[in-house]
Design a protein around this motif. Structure first.
Motif, PDB file in Angstrom:
ATOM      1  N   PHE A 108      36.432  36.167  35.585  1.00 37.23           N
ATOM      2  CA  PHE A 108      36.271  36.164  34.123  1.00 37.23           C
ATOM      3  C   PHE A 108      35.477  37.399  33.660  1.00 37.23           C
ATOM      4  O   PHE A 108      35.954  38.209  32.879  1.00 37.23           O
ATOM      5  N   TRP A 162      42.151  23.229  26.427  1.00 37.21           N
ATOM      6  CA  TRP A 162      40.972  23.388  27.286  1.00 37.21           C
ATOM      7  C   TRP A 162      39.745  23.220  26.407  1.00 37.21           C
ATOM      8  O   TRP A 162      39.637  23.817  25.332  1.00 37.21           O
ATOM      9  N   ARG A 192      35.279  22.559  30.724  1.00 37.58           N
ATOM     10  CA  ARG A 192      34.306  23.326  31.509  1.00 37.58           C
ATOM     11  C   ARG A 192      33.239  22.388  32.062  1.00 37.58           C
ATOM     12  O   ARG A 192      32.986  22.356  33.248  1.00 37.58           O
ATOM     13  N   ILE A 248      39.185  31.467  21.636  1.00 40.95           N
ATOM     14  CA  ILE A 248      38.620  31.223  20.303  1.00 40.95           C
ATOM     15  C   ILE A 248      39.146  32.117  19.180  1.00 40.95           C
ATOM     16  O   ILE A 248      38.985  31.778  18.012  1.00 40.95           O
ATOM     17  N   TRP A 295      40.388  35.975  26.806  1.00 40.86           N
ATOM     18  CA  TRP A 295      39.579  35.906  25.602  1.00 40.86           C
ATOM     19  C   TRP A 295      39.891  37.159  24.796  1.00 40.86           C
ATOM     20  O   TRP A 295      39.645  38.269  25.265  1.00 40.86           O
TER      21      TRP A 295
HETATM   22  C1  GLC Z   1      33.180  30.683  27.523  1.00 43.09           C
HETATM   23  C2  GLC Z   1      34.295  30.166  28.418  1.00 43.09           C
HETATM   24  C3  GLC Z   1      35.338  31.244  28.585  1.00 43.09           C
HETATM   25  C4  GLC Z   1      35.867  31.665  27.219  1.00 43.09           C
HETATM   26  C5  GLC Z   1      34.717  32.135  26.332  1.00 43.09           C
HETATM   27  C6  GLC Z   1      35.159  32.411  24.905  1.00 43.09           C
HETATM   28  O1  GLC Z   1      32.488  31.694  28.143  1.00 43.09           O
HETATM   29  O2  GLC Z   1      33.810  29.732  29.639  1.00 43.09           O
HETATM   30  O3  GLC Z   1      36.387  30.785  29.388  1.00 43.09           O
HETATM   31  O4  GLC Z   1      36.790  32.700  27.355  1.00 43.09           O
HETATM   32  O5  GLC Z   1      33.715  31.128  26.283  1.00 43.09           O
HETATM   33  O6  GLC Z   1      35.711  31.294  24.319  1.00 43.09           O
END
Ligand code: GLC
Length: 680
Positions: free
Chosen positions: A456, A308, A407, A201, A172
């Protein structure tokens, strides 16, 4: 044998593909109790030796007995042992004791509570909160047969393209093509194999789905082509919420098609996610899925072959109503005075603003033309998004396999995509949790899965990442992913990167073999990962083993999951050959007898146990999956009597591969040397 029983008026879920008539008589085995609130509970006495397998994505051990779980898809950042629910609801459980083998599946899209010996260790009580469901009982003679029967009821598992079995780097925060290019180059420069880089994102304009930043990604098609020339794919993220913004294409077209979930007053339900205030596509409607699936087209046309899907529980950071209620409470407390209870109430009101159960009761879907309140079908949302995407893929790339992992999920979504295990932490306990979750997911049909390797959340260390990767070598989805603001987690950031590169090299040497095992499992409705009980049902030790897994037809894994461990104890349910890997080219072999063994494993070492008269195949190296030679192998195994291995190969992308035509029989001749070159 599968029998179906109907309670109340079930809503359609798309989970089951077999049309079975409902039985007339009473439900056998279970006591049935109707609650005053409309709920219905199913009670079963448990044998002292009974093990309970299944429930897919859930915390704790492989055997689910002794705790309480809830099927309620949740965006949860902290996977502690107390968590009743994670991102997916997988209502399939198998009861296994010396006296019984019984599978139960609740096709129920609402909340289900599983008290599996929590209140009383000798009793399971399963409660459907709505009381509207189809319940299926599966009776077979063996655990693998029960798993197969369930898959025949719910459909074949999703098949990803072969490149998706390569190592994937994700984080991320990657915000431009230059940044992604650097990540790729750092891998290539150091010969760390890599097949894909995920775009989180930050590739989007203001986190708006189906947009990409024009300055950071000026020509996505060209960039995607450039990456592919280097054996790499881009895998962008898509979130469930569509930002409320006039002039933004997906919002305008969604609004024009009346595609969003509605409140009771008929207005669009709005809640905030990353882009701010969003509307939520009603994925239960066929026309909405079509509209949403069409939105992927420009990305597909830019050369993207994998996605994803995220935030699809759906995650709701806050709604206008939820915020107003919390402020109202704050005002009441301000005027009424604060004591500790009021202060805690205030804290709960604000911390509970996200994913607030009240919000899930504020909006409606259209099911068969009638409004249905969201909480009654909550667990279908992520599966609906997966379905929309997969249906779009089938329209735009018919006959082709594309990568998709989500997810949130529900049974049925296992036909359309894989899942990842969600937002874990860089904790040793989460490495063990990832291992323990795999067989339940496989039993429920989710074969293409894996965790965020390295963790993560939180800051990973080099040793933890390496041990995570040693598990990841065997998981179909092998992705290193980490959160913004955590320590950078690419392999090359760490002093032990060379040893981690060697770990990944083992994945690539095994890739054609692991792909073959995956495809054979998927195409025959089998499991890729299984608890040991599935293969050694009469061996009490094996049935109770919580930290080793059978993989495919030939081997067993037993990863190290403890900090500073110099190795681990492993229980062998039969004689096996241990391969102690350091890299694809550097491993030693040791035949071990059935029983307990201490296996010493330095940080760079990890084992694979091969059953006698079976073999695994190692190919020679490559830094992307396409570069591997799958015609020449070293077969590693302890062969005492003549045997054979059926190698599955195909082009890695055809949607409906031939399960039999892809098989090549390889003769395994008696060999005490354990490793022998073969060509096929
Ligand atoms: C959510 C997802 C994660 C991603 C984040 C930003 O927490 O589970 O994988 O990196 O959002 O998009």
């Amino acid at each position: 044998m599968i029998r179906k029983y109907t309670f109340g008026v079930p809503l359609p879920t798309n989970a089951v593909i077999q049309d079975l008539p409902a039985e007339e008589g009473p439900l056998p085995f279970f006591g049935v109790t109707a609650g005053k609130d409309g709920s219905v509970s199913f009670t079963l006495s448990l044998h002292p030796e009974e093990a309970l397998f299944g429930l897919g994505q859930a915390v704790r051990g492989m055997d689910k007995r002794g705790h309480r779980y809830e099927s309620w898809n949740s965006d949860v950042f902290n996977h502690t042992e107390e968590r009743p629910s994670l991102y997916g609801s997988h209502n399939f459980l198998v009861f296994f004791s010396p006296e019984r083998l019984l599978g139960i599946y609740l096709d129920d899209p609402g909340k289900v509570v599983w008290d599996l010996g929590w209140e009383d260790y000798s009793r399971a009580v399963i409660t459907s909160v709505s009381g509207n469901l189809d319940l299926y009982l599966i009776e077979e003679n063996t655990l693998p047969a029960a798993a197969r029967a369930f898959r025949q009821l719910t459909g074949r598992s999703y098949l990803p393209p072969r490149w998706a079995f390569g190592y994937i780097q994700s984080r991320w925060g990657y915000a431009s093509e230059q940044e992604v290019r650097t990540v790729a180059q750092e891998h290539r420069k150091r010969h760390i194999p890599l097949d894909a880089v995920c775009l989180d994102i930050d590739y989007m304009v203001d986190f708006k789905n189906f947009t990409w930043k024009p300055d950071a990604f000026p020509d996505l098609a060209r960039f995607s082509r450039e990456m592919k020339e280097d054996g790499l794919r881009l895998v962008p993220i898509i979130d469930a919420g569509i930002k409320v913004e006039e002039g933004y294409g997906p919002y305008d077209s969604g609004k024009a098609g009346d595609c969003f979930c509605k409140k009771a007053d008929g207005s669009d339900f709005v809640a905030a996610v990353w882009p701010g205030r969003c509307c939520f596509p009603d994925f239960l409607r066929e026309d909405v899925r079509r509209w949403f699936g069409d939105l992927y087209r420009p990305l597909l046309e830019a050369g993207i072959e994998g996605f994803w899907n995220d935030m699809n529980e759906p995650a709701l950071f806050y709604s206008d109503e939820g915020v107003a209620e919390a402020f109202a409470l704050a005002d009441r407390i301000r005027s009424g005075g604060v004591d500790y209870e009021a202060a805690w109430g205030l804290k709960d009101a604000f911390s509970g603003i996200a994913n607030n159960p009240e919000d899930y009761r504020r909006f409606y879907h259209q099911v068969d033309g009638k409004p249905v309140r969201h909480d009654l079908v909550h667990n279908l949302y992520g599966a609906g998004m997966t379905r929309a995407t997969a249906e779009g893929f089938r329209r735009f790339r018919p006959g082709e396999r594309l990568l998709l992992f989500s997810r949130s999920s529900f049974i049925g979504a296992h036909r359309d995509g894989g899942i990842w295990q969600g937002d874990n932490f860089s904790w040793w306990s989460h490495l063990k949790l990832a291992l323990q979750m795999l067989p339940g997911l496989n039993l429920c049909g989710f074969l293409f899965t894996g965790c965020d390797l390295g963790g993560f959340g939180c800051n990973v260390t080099g040793d933890l990442l390496q041990r995570f990767l040693q598990l990841g070598v065997f998981t179909p989805l092998m992705r290193n992913h980490s959160a913004l603001h955590t320590r950078e987690q690419e392999i090359y950031r760490f002093t032990n990167w060379e040893s981690m590169r060697d770990t990944v090299s083992v994945r690539y040497a095994l890739l054609p073999y692991l792909y073959s095992e995956f495809m054979k499992a998927a195409l025959t409705d089998g499991m890729y990962f299984r608890p040991l009980a599935f293969d050694y049902p009469a061996d009490r030790r094996a049935v109770r083993t919580q930290d080793q897994l059978m993989l495919g037809g030939d081997c067993m894994i037993a990863p190290v999951y403890e900090q500073n461990a110099a190795g681990r104890y492993v229980y062998l349910p039969e004689d096996m050959l241990m391969i102690r890997f350091r890299s694809a080219a550097d491993y030693d072999l040791e035949p071990l007898a059935k029983g307990d063994h201490w296996i010493s494993l330095s940080l760079g070492e990890f084992p694979l146990f091969v059953r006698k008269n079976h073999a695994v195949l190692l190919c020679s190296g490559g830094e992307s999956s396409a570069a591997l030679d799958d015609t020449r192998f070293t077969a590693v195994g302890q062969i005492e009597t003549e045997g054979e291995y059926a190698l599955y190969r195909d082009d890695g992308k055809t949607a409906d591969p031939d399960p039999v035509g892809g098989l090549t029989k390889i003769q395994l001749v008696p060999d005490k040397a354990f490793a022998r070159s073969i060509q096929c």
